[in-house]
Design a protein around this motif. Structure first.
Motif, PDB file in Angstrom:
ATOM      1  N   LEU A 290       0.826  -1.206   0.000  1.00  0.00           N
ATOM      2  CA  LEU A 290       0.000   0.000   0.000  1.00  0.00           C
ATOM      3  C   LEU A 290       0.863   1.259   0.000  1.00  0.00           C
ATOM      4  O   LEU A 290       2.042   1.210   0.350  1.00  0.00           O
ATOM      5  CB  LEU A 290      -0.898  -0.006   1.243  1.00  0.00           C
ATOM      6  CG  LEU A 290      -1.976  -1.082   1.287  1.00  0.00           C
ATOM      7  CD1 LEU A 290      -2.566  -1.194   2.678  1.00  0.00           C
ATOM      8  CD2 LEU A 290      -3.073  -0.788   0.265  1.00  0.00           C
ATOM      9  N   PRO A 291       0.295   2.408  -0.378  1.00  0.00           N
ATOM     10  CA  PRO A 291       1.036   3.673  -0.276  1.00  0.00           C
ATOM     11  C   PRO A 291       1.474   3.904   1.167  1.00  0.00           C
ATOM     12  O   PRO A 291       0.993   3.253   2.104  1.00  0.00           O
ATOM     13  CB  PRO A 291       0.012   4.721  -0.724  1.00  0.00           C
ATOM     14  CG  PRO A 291      -0.982   3.969  -1.541  1.00  0.00           C
ATOM     15  CD  PRO A 291      -1.059   2.603  -0.942  1.00  0.00           C
ATOM     16  N   LEU A 336      -6.449   5.414   0.316  1.00  0.00           N
ATOM     17  CA  LEU A 336      -6.778   6.625  -0.435  1.00  0.00           C
ATOM     18  C   LEU A 336      -8.277   6.732  -0.668  1.00  0.00           C
ATOM     19  O   LEU A 336      -8.978   5.709  -0.751  1.00  0.00           O
ATOM     20  CB  LEU A 336      -6.064   6.607  -1.798  1.00  0.00           C
ATOM     21  CG  LEU A 336      -4.534   6.568  -1.755  1.00  0.00           C
ATOM     22  CD1 LEU A 336      -3.980   6.250  -3.142  1.00  0.00           C
ATOM     23  CD2 LEU A 336      -3.985   7.889  -1.248  1.00  0.00           C
ATOM     24  N   LEU A 337      -8.742   7.962  -0.794  1.00  0.00           N
ATOM     25  CA  LEU A 337     -10.151   8.179  -1.148  1.00  0.00           C
ATOM     26  C   LEU A 337     -10.392   7.763  -2.593  1.00  0.00           C
ATOM     27  O   LEU A 337      -9.541   7.971  -3.460  1.00  0.00           O
ATOM     28  CB  LEU A 337     -10.515   9.650  -0.962  1.00  0.00           C
ATOM     29  CG  LEU A 337     -10.516  10.151   0.488  1.00  0.00           C
ATOM     30  CD1 LEU A 337     -10.598  11.671   0.523  1.00  0.00           C
ATOM     31  CD2 LEU A 337     -11.668   9.529   1.257  1.00  0.00           C
ATOM     32  N   ASN A 375     -10.086   3.069  -0.876  1.00  0.00           N
ATOM     33  CA  ASN A 375     -11.136   2.525  -0.014  1.00  0.00           C
ATOM     34  C   ASN A 375     -11.581   3.615   0.968  1.00  0.00           C
ATOM     35  O   ASN A 375     -10.915   3.880   1.969  1.00  0.00           O
ATOM     36  CB  ASN A 375     -10.599   1.307   0.751  1.00  0.00           C
ATOM     37  CG  ASN A 375     -11.686   0.578   1.514  1.00  0.00           C
ATOM     38  OD1 ASN A 375     -12.692   1.171   1.894  1.00  0.00           O
ATOM     39  ND2 ASN A 375     -11.482  -0.701   1.760  1.00  0.00           N
ATOM     40  N   ASP A 376     -12.702   4.248   0.679  1.00  0.00           N
ATOM     41  CA  ASP A 376     -13.197   5.339   1.519  1.00  0.00           C
ATOM     42  C   ASP A 376     -13.427   4.913   2.965  1.00  0.00           C
ATOM     43  O   ASP A 376     -13.248   5.706   3.893  1.00  0.00           O
ATOM     44  CB  ASP A 376     -14.512   5.888   0.952  1.00  0.00           C
ATOM     45  CG  ASP A 376     -14.297   6.715  -0.306  1.00  0.00           C
ATOM     46  OD1 ASP A 376     -13.123   6.970  -0.659  1.00  0.00           O
ATOM     47  OD2 ASP A 376     -15.293   7.101  -0.946  1.00  0.00           O
ATOM     48  N   ALA A 384      -3.342   8.313   2.739  1.00  0.00           N
ATOM     49  CA  ALA A 384      -1.920   7.971   2.618  1.00  0.00           C
ATOM     50  C   ALA A 384      -1.131   9.116   1.978  1.00  0.00           C
ATOM     51  O   ALA A 384      -1.695  10.006   1.331  1.00  0.00           O
ATOM     52  CB  ALA A 384      -1.770   6.704   1.779  1.00  0.00           C
ATOM     53  N   ILE A 385       0.181   9.080   2.154  1.00  0.00           N
ATOM     54  CA  ILE A 385       1.068  10.093   1.567  1.00  0.00           C
ATOM     55  C   ILE A 385       1.329   9.720   0.110  1.00  0.00           C
ATOM     56  O   ILE A 385       1.853   8.633  -0.176  1.00  0.00           O
ATOM     57  CB  ILE A 385       2.412  10.149   2.317  1.00  0.00           C
ATOM     58  CG1 ILE A 385       2.190  10.327   3.820  1.00  0.00           C
ATOM     59  CG2 ILE A 385       3.284  11.277   1.773  1.00  0.00           C
ATOM     60  CD1 ILE A 385       3.454  10.122   4.640  1.00  0.00           C
ATOM     61  N   ILE A 386       0.967  10.611  -0.791  1.00  0.00           N
ATOM     62  CA  ILE A 386       1.177  10.356  -2.220  1.00  0.00           C
ATOM     63  C   ILE A 386       1.686  11.632  -2.893  1.00  0.00           C
ATOM     64  O   ILE A 386       1.566  12.730  -2.332  1.00  0.00           O
ATOM     65  CB  ILE A 386      -0.111   9.869  -2.919  1.00  0.00           C
ATOM     66  CG1 ILE A 386      -1.220  10.933  -2.808  1.00  0.00           C
ATOM     67  CG2 ILE A 386      -0.581   8.539  -2.342  1.00  0.00           C
ATOM     68  CD1 ILE A 386      -2.463  10.626  -3.645  1.00  0.00           C
ATOM     69  N   PRO A 387       2.232  11.512  -4.100  1.00  0.00           N
ATOM     70  CA  PRO A 387       2.622  12.724  -4.829  1.00  0.00           C
ATOM     71  C   PRO A 387       1.390  13.534  -5.196  1.00  0.00           C
ATOM     72  O   PRO A 387       0.293  12.999  -5.354  1.00  0.00           O
ATOM     73  CB  PRO A 387       3.315  12.178  -6.084  1.00  0.00           C
ATOM     74  CG  PRO A 387       3.645  10.758  -5.777  1.00  0.00           C
ATOM     75  CD  PRO A 387       2.590  10.281  -4.835  1.00  0.00           C
ATOM     76  N   THR A 388       1.574  14.834  -5.350  1.00  0.00           N
ATOM     77  CA  THR A 388       0.482  15.694  -5.819  1.00  0.00           C
ATOM     78  C   THR A 388       0.580  15.822  -7.338  1.00  0.00           C
ATOM     79  O   THR A 388       1.462  15.241  -7.973  1.00  0.00           O
ATOM     80  CB  THR A 388       0.583  17.091  -5.179  1.00  0.00           C
ATOM     81  OG1 THR A 388       1.787  17.724  -5.651  1.00  0.00           O
ATOM     82  CG2 THR A 388       0.613  16.999  -3.668  1.00  0.00           C
ATOM     83  N   GLU A 389      -0.319  16.614  -7.895  1.00  0.00           N
ATOM     84  CA  GLU A 389      -0.306  16.842  -9.342  1.00  0.00           C
ATOM     85  C   GLU A 389       0.694  17.928  -9.747  1.00  0.00           C
ATOM     86  O   GLU A 389       0.844  18.239 -10.922  1.00  0.00           O
ATOM     87  CB  GLU A 389      -1.716  17.234  -9.805  1.00  0.00           C
ATOM     88  CG  GLU A 389      -2.738  16.129  -9.547  1.00  0.00           C
ATOM     89  CD  GLU A 389      -4.161  16.624  -9.674  1.00  0.00           C
ATOM     90  OE1 GLU A 389      -4.443  17.410 -10.604  1.00  0.00           O
ATOM     91  OE2 GLU A 389      -4.990  16.245  -8.820  1.00  0.00           O
TER      92      GLU A 389
END
Length: 642
Positions: A290-291, A336-337, A375-376, A384-389
């Motif tokens: 997972l992230p 993540l949402l 999974n809301d 989770a921590i992810i890159p942005t756009e």
């Protein structure tokens, strides 16, 4: 007039940039358009007062004063942020509408709520406060959050939970620190023996590990391998599985400690036929990891780059606030949402343009795949921590920023790769009545593992004794045991903690607990402390000279060991913290009350102080300290003579 109150200036600027209308910067605020202001806290603007603020008599540390329990709790402005509090006081008074924009966690909720309460906002106005939850500082993400404001009253239980935690930590830390320090002074120790409900169990973890290593006595044990050959001349090995009849010759871990027994097995099986009694082949698969949450990122960065938990947090804050390249970093979630899934192509494009080493990984990702990360139901205050756009030139990042961005981005890309598929084979053999086993794991499809070319499949755990492949075999087949092979090994002591393994132990603290109910709580609360506090607590133990570094190893100092050995055992174990976290979570869910929690704590506190009062806290005094004291005594003698 509408006023946003952000947790820190960087968040305030992000909100202002997402609002319509021209901007006008003021002292401690930004005006947006004609009727909206954005101001901010600078972390906590308020802090708990010291005990002597409740009664001057508490300025002197005396055992008979304990426990110190305020009846009316008081906060005071922090000296270095008093100016910003004055700014907020004026703006809050003028505002018709308030929007709470603290960080999306328990502490962020309390941080702004306590300022609103401190400024004595009228009840009618407080009832209308709205909540803005922001976990990504890029303008599009902030605009989405601004369009989804919620009533702040719905977060009162979360704030109450944070308040209970804050006050309970004050009570526990102030009273037990004073009690232990006073007992230490009786033995000649002049320092402060700090105690905390999270820091002390963490220190206890290190002390017990150090004690186990110091007391460890290495002992030999023996294994037997059968070197086997098929009719076609192919070779592999199988490991002897001692029967129940061998129990008298095994240690508590099931290892054979009798060399004579192992040598006898070697002699018996050499040159004998080996019958395959059972053969199983199973195709299995493993989904991508997972992230990252903050702790999982800190553990990975510690293993790969030797970074401390605090270093990782600091670099993440820079990537989040300064560069806006990642989402909110103090997250305890690895999910993540579902709405984020639609933005995946844009995030991938940002990764491609920011991190040149992941261009190939982006090209290999399949945006049509969807891992279980979305999974809301498993996302609470933050995801989770992810890159942005946001896209950036990677060369503008520091080495550590590049490393962590790449880790976070790669973990995100894994969600668009297929499962790792592999074939597990297990062969059971009988050689002159003895049981032997051979296992092999072969990769069928690399899937997400193509992004980790240097990592073997054995890294995933459960791989001890695995061979890369076995020859074609069938149940009932008879093979030849060419020889038995004796392997003499030595038991190994536990390893000293490193930054990565200590953090892994803290987040996986349940494995160190015997009580099944407490173990369950610790699994649900994800260990000791929170994502936001663990790094700081570990650093605090170093600053207070309870922990020290020896290369990559983390060891307890003499003072740290003495403190743990002197304290009531319950204060050095994670059990009480687990119970606290369970109750604090229940308060946030309206299933427990602030009053009941605090009353039970006060009762426990009295018992613990009584136990400390009956204990001798002996802390070894360093040579340097002894010399200083001798110098003081000599100086006093000379002064007396004169």
């Amino acid at each position: 007039m509408r006023l946003f109150i952000a947790e820190k200036p960087s968040l305030g600027r992000a909100i202002a940039n997402a609002l319509p209308g021209p901007q006008q910067k003021g002292e401690g605020f930004i005006k947006c358009g004609t009727d909206t202001l954005v101001s901010w806290c600078i972390g906590h603007l308020l802090e708990q007062v010291e005990p002597d603020a409740y009664d001057p008599v508490f300025k002197a540390w005396r055992f008979e004063h304990l426990p110190i329990v305020p009846r009316e709790w008081q906060l005071q402005p922090k000296a270095n942020t008093r100016k910003q509090l004055t700014v907020l006081k004026k703006l809050v008074k003028e505002a018709d509408e308030l929007i709470h924009a603290g960080d999306p966690d328990r502490e962020g909720q309390l941080l702004v709520d306590e300022v609103i309460a401190w400024l004595k906002v009228a009840p009618q106005k407080r009832a209308k406060v709205q909540r803005c939850l922001i976990s990504d500082l890029n303008p599009d993400a902030v605009r989405r959050a601004l369009a989804q404001l919620k009533p702040n009253q719905g977060f009162v239980p979360l704030s109450t939970s944070a308040l209970a935690r804050s006050r309970a930590d004050w009570l526990y830390g102030i009273n037990l620190t004073r009690a232990c320090t006073l007992q230490g002074q009786k033995s000649g120790y002049q320092g402060v023996l700090s105690v905390g409900r999270v820091q002390t169990p963490i220190l206890g973890l290190v002390v017990r590990r150090d004690d186990a290593i110091a007391a460890f006595v290495s002992k030999p044990f023996y294994e037997v391998l059968a070197n086997l050959q098929t009719e076609a001349g192919e070779h592999f090995q199988a490991k002897w599985q001692p029967s129940e009849a061998c129990a008298a010759y095994q240690d508590e871990e099931g290892r054979v400690v009798s060399k004579a027994l192992a040598e006898n097995v070697v002699r018996r099986i050499t040159g004998q036929p080996a019958h395959i009694t059972q053969l199983t082949r199973k195709t299995k698969q493993q989904p991508p990891p997972l992230p990252y949450s903050l702790s999982s990122l800190q553990i990975d960065a510690g293993k790969r780059y030797g970074m401390s938990a605090q270093q990782v947090l600091d670099v993440c804050q820079s990537l989040y606030e300064k560069h806006t390249l990642i989402t909110y970093p103090r997250s305890d979630s690895r999910y993540l949402l579902e709405e984020h899934y639609e933005r995946a192509p844009r995030v991938m494009q940002a990764i491609r343009n920011t991190c040149s080493s992941l261009v190939e990984a982006v090209e290999g990702a399949d945006p049509n795949l969807r891992s279980k990360a979305w999974n809301d139901k498993k996302v609470d205050a933050h995801h989770a921590i992810i890159p942005t756009e946001k896209q950036a030139n990677g060369t503008r990042l520091s080495t550590d920023e590049q490393r962590l961005y790449e880790l976070i981005a790669r973990q995100y890309l894994l969600q668009f790769y297929p499962n790792w598929r592999y074939l597990d084979t297990e062969v059971m053999l009988d050689i002159v009545g003895g049981s032997f086993i051979a296992r092999a794991r072969e990769t069928v499809e690399n899937g997400w593992k193509v992004l980790f070319p240097s990592r073997s499949s054995d890294d995933e755990g459960g791989s001890e004794g695995l061979q890369s492949a076995l020859p074609p075999l069938q149940q009932g087949q008879v093979l030849q045991c060419l020889s038995g092979e004796l392997q003499e090994k030595m038991t190994q002591p536990p390893k000293h903690f490193t930054d990565a393994t200590l953090l892994a132990a803290i987040t996986g603290i349940a494995r160190y607990v015997k009580d099944p109910d407490i173990r369950k709580i610790l699994r649900e609360t994800d260990g000791l402390g929170t994502e936001a506090t663990r790094a700081g607590i570990i650093e605090l133990l170093f600053k207070r000279h309870f922990l020290m570094r020896q290369g990559k190893q983390i060891l307890a100092t003499l003072a740290g060991k003495a403190l743990i050995h002197s304290l009531p055992e319950s204060t050095t174990l994670p059990d009480m913290t687990a119970e606290w976290e369970a109750r604090l979570n229940a308060i946030s869910q309206r299933e427990d009350s602030y009053q009941a929690f605090m009353q039970s704590l006060e009762a426990t506190l009295g018992d613990l102080i009584g136990q400390v009062g009956q204990t001798t806290v002996k802390v070894p005094v360093s040579t340097e300290t002894r010399q200083k004291r001798k110098g003081v005594r000599r100086s006093r003698k000379n002064t007396t003579k004169k």
